[in-house]
Design an enzyme around this catalytic site. Structure first.
Site, mmCIF file in Angstrom:
data_model
loop_
_atom_site.group_PDB
_atom_site.id
_atom_site.type_symbol
_atom_site.label_atom_id
_atom_site.label_comp_id
_atom_site.label_asym_id
_atom_site.label_seq_id
_atom_site.Cartn_x
_atom_site.Cartn_y
_atom_site.Cartn_z
ATOM 1 N N ARG A 1 3.243 0.009 -11.518
ATOM 2 C CA ARG A 1 3.817 -1.342 -11.391
ATOM 3 C C ARG A 1 5.012 -1.280 -10.446
ATOM 4 N NH1 ARG A 1 -0.232 -2.003 -13.653
ATOM 5 N NH2 ARG A 1 -0.678 -3.107 -15.590
ATOM 6 N N HIS B 1 0.823 -1.210 0.000
ATOM 7 C CA HIS B 1 0.000 0.000 0.000
ATOM 8 C C HIS B 1 0.858 1.261 0.000
ATOM 9 C CE1 HIS B 1 -3.950 -1.962 1.594
ATOM 10 N NE2 HIS B 1 -3.629 -2.351 0.377
ATOM 11 N N TYR C 1 -9.381 4.146 2.527
ATOM 12 C CA TYR C 1 -9.983 3.025 3.262
ATOM 13 C C TYR C 1 -11.490 3.230 3.449
ATOM 14 C CZ TYR C 1 -5.620 0.720 4.330
ATOM 15 O OH TYR C 1 -4.449 0.030 4.222
ATOM 16 N N PRO D 1 15.954 -8.771 -6.995
ATOM 17 C CA PRO D 1 16.239 -8.456 -5.580
ATOM 18 C C PRO D 1 17.495 -9.159 -5.084
ATOM 19 C CG PRO D 1 14.315 -9.914 -5.747
ATOM 20 C CD PRO D 1 14.675 -9.501 -7.135
ATOM 21 N N GLY E 1 14.802 -16.582 -13.654
ATOM 22 C CA GLY E 1 14.354 -15.538 -14.577
ATOM 23 C C GLY E 1 14.639 -14.148 -14.039
ATOM 24 N N VAL E 2 13.634 -13.263 -14.196
ATOM 25 C CA VAL E 2 13.839 -11.881 -13.742
ATOM 26 C C VAL E 2 13.754 -11.781 -12.208
ATOM 27 C CG1 VAL E 2 11.437 -11.039 -13.874
ATOM 28 C CG2 VAL E 2 13.345 -9.490 -14.405
ATOM 29 N N TYR F 1 8.763 -2.602 -9.212
ATOM 30 C CA TYR F 1 10.004 -3.209 -9.704
ATOM 31 C C TYR F 1 11.011 -3.273 -8.564
ATOM 32 C CZ TYR F 1 7.806 -2.826 -14.185
ATOM 33 O OH TYR F 1 6.900 -2.981 -15.205
ATOM 34 N N SER F 2 11.594 -4.451 -8.352
ATOM 35 C CA SER F 2 12.594 -4.606 -7.299
ATOM 36 C C SER F 2 13.828 -3.793 -7.661
ATOM 37 C CB SER F 2 12.996 -6.075 -7.174
ATOM 38 O OG SER F 2 11.882 -6.824 -6.799
ATOM 39 N N GLU G 1 0.985 1.647 7.967
ATOM 40 C CA GLU G 1 1.383 2.454 6.805
ATOM 41 C C GLU G 1 1.881 3.836 7.236
ATOM 42 O OE1 GLU G 1 -2.087 1.969 4.234
ATOM 43 O OE2 GLU G 1 -1.802 -0.205 4.389
HETATM 44 P P1 FAD Z 1 0.421 -6.172 -17.544
HETATM 45 O O1 FAD Z 1 -0.252 -5.285 -18.501
HETATM 46 O O2 FAD Z 1 0.191 -5.957 -16.101
HETATM 47 O O3 FAD Z 1 0.108 -7.672 -17.937
HETATM 48 C C1 FAD Z 1 0.555 -8.744 -17.112
HETATM 49 C C2 FAD Z 1 0.099 -10.051 -17.727
HETATM 50 O O4 FAD Z 1 -1.304 -10.079 -17.756
HETATM 51 C C3 FAD Z 1 0.586 -10.238 -19.170
HETATM 52 O O5 FAD Z 1 1.002 -11.566 -19.349
HETATM 53 C C4 FAD Z 1 -0.637 -9.940 -19.989
HETATM 54 O O6 FAD Z 1 -0.625 -10.678 -21.202
HETATM 55 C C5 FAD Z 1 -1.745 -10.401 -19.067
HETATM 56 N N1 FAD Z 1 -3.004 -9.693 -19.345
HETATM 57 C C6 FAD Z 1 -3.205 -8.377 -19.287
HETATM 58 N N2 FAD Z 1 -4.491 -8.087 -19.613
HETATM 59 C C7 FAD Z 1 -5.086 -9.262 -19.898
HETATM 60 C C8 FAD Z 1 -6.377 -9.650 -20.306
HETATM 61 N N3 FAD Z 1 -7.334 -8.737 -20.501
HETATM 62 N N4 FAD Z 1 -6.616 -10.963 -20.505
HETATM 63 C C9 FAD Z 1 -5.653 -11.893 -20.323
HETATM 64 N N5 FAD Z 1 -4.410 -11.593 -19.946
HETATM 65 C C10 FAD Z 1 -4.134 -10.302 -19.733
HETATM 66 N N6 FAD Z 1 9.037 -7.204 -13.042
HETATM 67 C C11 FAD Z 1 10.277 -7.093 -13.591
HETATM 68 O O7 FAD Z 1 10.418 -7.189 -14.818
HETATM 69 N N7 FAD Z 1 11.376 -6.856 -12.806
HETATM 70 C C12 FAD Z 1 11.286 -6.740 -11.456
HETATM 71 O O8 FAD Z 1 12.285 -6.525 -10.780
HETATM 72 C C13 FAD Z 1 9.980 -6.839 -10.852
HETATM 73 N N8 FAD Z 1 9.815 -6.708 -9.520
HETATM 74 C C14 FAD Z 1 8.577 -6.814 -8.976
HETATM 75 C C15 FAD Z 1 8.428 -6.681 -7.591
HETATM 76 C C16 FAD Z 1 7.184 -6.782 -7.020
HETATM 77 C C17 FAD Z 1 7.033 -6.672 -5.515
HETATM 78 C C18 FAD Z 1 6.051 -6.991 -7.833
HETATM 79 C C19 FAD Z 1 4.672 -7.075 -7.212
HETATM 80 C C20 FAD Z 1 6.177 -7.115 -9.195
HETATM 81 C C21 FAD Z 1 7.448 -7.036 -9.787
HETATM 82 N N9 FAD Z 1 7.604 -7.143 -11.159
HETATM 83 C C22 FAD Z 1 8.874 -7.072 -11.702
HETATM 84 C C23 FAD Z 1 6.454 -7.330 -12.064
HETATM 85 C C24 FAD Z 1 5.976 -5.959 -12.566
HETATM 86 O O9 FAD Z 1 5.441 -5.211 -11.498
HETATM 87 C C25 FAD Z 1 4.872 -6.069 -13.622
HETATM 88 O O10 FAD Z 1 3.871 -6.924 -13.144
HETATM 89 C C26 FAD Z 1 5.383 -6.561 -14.959
HETATM 90 O O11 FAD Z 1 6.355 -5.662 -15.470
HETATM 91 C C27 FAD Z 1 4.242 -6.684 -15.970
HETATM 92 O O12 FAD Z 1 3.585 -5.458 -16.045
HETATM 93 P P2 FAD Z 1 2.982 -4.964 -17.446
HETATM 94 O O13 FAD Z 1 2.213 -3.732 -17.172
HETATM 95 O O14 FAD Z 1 4.016 -4.932 -18.480
HETATM 96 O O15 FAD Z 1 2.006 -6.149 -17.779
#
Ligand code: FAD
Length: 408
Positions: free
Chosen positions: A204, A85, A95, A284, A279-280, A206-207, A137
């Protein structure tokens, strides 16, 4: 503490609320985002469309209701949520909005079964959880000197580097040149990106992939590609934020970034560290590794990593050269694509197997850190538990909605 009046109502209705948990939270998101479209900027709409966000919220609220009498058990879960959050900039006022719509959805989905007494009991349970989270928080915001509800800073992209075939590493600095605050190795930040095609922002996490104390923040982003179905019909759209970062961001651009957060943190002390990633999920670990190399090069360390092929191993040069400098480090790499291990000395073929003899026995009193796809983490965690590792020693990060209990 839940009142003695509310408790029997919660106990009596918990099974039916749990049974309809997902239907309620789906209804809730539609209801709330319909009336507060501005909140679409805050919620991950891709997770929404796949129902994962609804599942995550349902599990959190109902787990809280079910475990209210076991504060020790629920506290780490609440901490994790509070960190998320904070990274999203959630305010206490939000909230009230969530509570109003969630309670209305419980009533609307369950209909006449919900009497005034039952609604009152759930209202009380929700506000107990909300007050607990708001307090946690507030402390996290205060530690960061973060103004709650204020505008997020724009950081300048000072370097961009392709760190494997499908990842891009972005270094961020303050435009005025002041050093950015330190963070705990393992933590993440949020990027808020305007998406013209959707007409809104998306956030979004990213670590951080560099070590704290460098005055800059660095993230490594994997490009999430779409998958086309038969006949060219799209089955999974490309990730919206990662694609935009890969295609449009240039050195000198500004990125809106929230506070660093996350309860997945390297424990301080001398105890051994075992990092297990794929992978990615290496991001961290890269930060923890750099931090250990900088501050405790003698600390015992095992680094186990799996990638599909050498081309999909982000930050490889940096990670391997750091490991080579650490006298106590043990390192094992797995490469899954057939034959791809042959060009990497010491790499094992196939998927990671933590019982492989090359890893030897785990160091005494080690803490284990896991990050990678959910199925990967479940497999490795099961192996560790079967090997007698205490569950309290296993820490993990999920790169998606935290589906509470999935790793249990
Ligand atoms: P999104 O648009 O969120 O899509 C994600 C997935 O959902 C895709 O496969 C997409 O095809 C699918 N999708 C979207 N819409 C639909 C739909 N309508 N129907 C079916 N499928 C759908 N990422 C990294 O690369 N590096 C990091 O270090 C990293 N650290 C993270 C740390 C934490 C704590 C968290 C929570 C996440 C981390 N991530 C990391 C992941 C990152 O936050 C994102 O989730 C990632 O980059 C994908 O986001 P995006 O917006 O590109 O994809």
């Amino acid at each position: 503490m839940l009142s003695t009046t509310a408790r029997p109502w919660i106990e009596a209705t918990l099974p039916v609320v749990l049974e309809h948990g997902e239907a309620i939270t789906r209804h809730f998101y539609q209801r709330m985002l319909g009336q507060h479209p501005e909140l679409k900027n805050l919620f991950n709409l891709s997770n929404q469309s796949q129902g994962e966000q609804a599942q995550a919220l349902a599990r959190a609220v109902y787990a809280y209701a079910a475990h209210m009498d076991k504060p020790l058990q629920i506290s780490p879960v609440l901490d994790r949520i509070a960190h998320k959050h904070v990274s999203l900039g959630i305010t206490p006022a939000q909230y009230t909005i969530v509570g109003r719509h969630l309670l209305a959805s419980i009533g609307e989905v369950l209909g006449e079964a919900i009497t005034a007494d039952i609604a009152g009991a759930w209202d009380e349970a929700y506000w107990l959880m909300a007050s607990d989270l708001i307090a946690r928080e507030a402390r996290l915001y205060q530690e960061r000197h973060w103004s709650v509800g204020g505008a997020w800073p724009d950081l300048e992209v000072s370097a961009l580097q392709a760190s494997s075939e499908d990842t891009l590493t972005l270094t961020l600095r303050a435009p005025d040149g002041k050093p950015l605050p330190a963070f705990a190795p393992g933590q993440y930040l949020s990027v808020a990106l305007p998406l013209p095609e959707m007409g809104l922002n998306q956030i979004r996490q990213y670590s951080l992939s560099n070590r704290p104390g460098e005055g800059v923040w660095r993230i490594t982003v994997k490009r999430v590609r779409g998958e086309a179905g038969r006949g060219g019909e799209g089955v999974r759209p490309a990730g919206c934020v990662s694609t935009r970062l890969h295609e449009h961001i240039r050195v000198g651009d500004l990125l809106r970034v929230g506070p660093t957060a996350g309860d997945f943190q390297l424990r301080s002390g001398q105890q051994a560290v075992v990092m297990i990633s794929a992978g990615v999920g290496i991001t961290p670990m890269a930060s923890m590794l750099q931090h250990i190399a900088h501050t405790q090069p003698e600390r015992p360390l095992v680094f186990a990593y799996a990638a599909s092929s050498p081309e999909h191993y982000p930050l490889r040069e940096e990670v391997e050269s750091t490991l080579a400098r650490l006298p106590q480090a043990r390192y094992q790499l797995w490469l899954e694509e057939k034959g791809s291990e042959q060009a990497s000395a010491g790499a094992l073929p196939g998927r990671m197997a933590l019982d492989h003899p090359s890893l030897g026995a785990w160091p005494d009193d080690a803490d284990f850190y896991l990050c990678g796809p959910m199925a990967f983490m479940q497999t490795q965690r099961r192996t560790l538990l079967a090997q007698g590792v205490d569950r309290s020693r296993i820490h993990y990060e999920v790169f998606g909605p935290d589906l509470f209990g999935d790793l249990q």
